[in-house]
Enzyme design. Structure first.
Site: not given
Ligand code: DGL
Length: 267
Positions: A81, A191
């Site tokens: 993430c 993301c």
């Molecule tokens: N997969 C997360 C990232 O890479 C998502 C972030 C979120 O939950 O806003 O930033």
């Protein structure tokens, strides 16, 4: 730095977490590169999106996920993430004596390859506003315009299984078409949920625009760190994988192609 530890069992799993199902895009790359590694994946969907939370909250949630994975015996933690990495990795590295792999937007390769000298990045508010992201960007922005766009609402749609919805198309068009107008030749997906949008984005973007994400780079780095600490699994059988979610199993199953058992737990 993590101490080399001859007592760690190399067959222990790689722990992977994300604010939800998006980090499975990173998990896929790791599994392709390291098929013998066992893994445990935590989808903290109940607390998604992380991207709109304060740094303190992101640290608290990342700490909770890390501690759960370490209690399950994980030998290394992959923070799949960008938002959690850019806000919490330095805290986690200070607190825990295990190797951490993080994911950051691929600004470096995009800025080295751009010909138009204009690149776009789509990421969460939490990532774009983090000091780690700003520091990295400052290293590569000489002579290059970097257009930052918050992907507000995208993670929520993916978490709700609306990947191919009309709503998603409208949202994506409103985020990327202004960047196209301004002349980007690379779009960085900052993301881990967004690689699942590549087919949608390919329908919107001109062919000449290259889409870059960091999934493969994270897998390469995971392999390098496991090798460095002598932690690669010596058993060459196919790895065993456990997937936990504190949301619903349905969307995680869908994104994993129903190939694994998904356990629903409150965490
Ligand atoms: N997969 C997360 C990232 O890479 C998502 C972030 C979120 O939950 O806003 O930033």
């Amino acid at each position: 730095m993590h101490k080399e530890n001859q007592n760690i069992d190399n067959s222990e799993p790689i722990g992977v977490f994300d604010s939800g199902i998006g980090g499975t895009s990173i998990w896929n790359e790791i599994n392709l590169l390291l098929p013998s590694e066992n893994s445990i994946y935590l989808a903290d969907s109940k607390h998604a999106p992380y991207g709109i939370r304060s740094k303190e909250e992101i640290i608290r949630l990342s700490d909770k996920n890390t501690s759960l994975l370490l209690n399950k015996g994980c030998k290394i933690i992959v923070i799949a993430c960008n938002t959690a990495t850019t806000n919490a990795i330095s805290y986690l590295r200070k607190k825990y004596d295990v190797p951490f792999i993080g994911i950051e937007p691929a600004i470096k390769p995009a800025s080295l390859k751009t010909e138009s000298k204009i690149i776009g990045i789509l990421a969460t508010k939490g990532t774009l506003s983090s000091s780690l992201f700003q520091e990295t960007t400052n290293l590569y922005k000489q002579g290059i315009e970097i257009i930052e766009q918050e992907g507000t609402g995208i993670v929520e749609l993916i978490e709700n299984g609306k990947l191919d919805s009309e709503e998603m198309t409208l949202l994506l068009r409103s985020y990327v078409l202004p960047m196209v107008e301004r002349g980007i030749d690379h779009l960085v997906l900052g993301c881990s949920h967004y690689p699942y949008l590549i087919p949608n984005l390919r329908k919107i973007l001109p062919e000449s625009i290259t889409i870059i994400d960091s999934g493969y780079a994270v897998a390469i780095q995971t392999k390098a760190v496991l090798t460095q600490f002598n932690l690669l699994n010596k058993n060459s059988d196919a790895g065993q994988h456990q997937f936990y979610t504190n949301g619903t199993a349905e969307v995680l199953n869908l994104i994993l192609g129903n190939r694994f058992t998904v356990l629903v737990k409150d965490f």
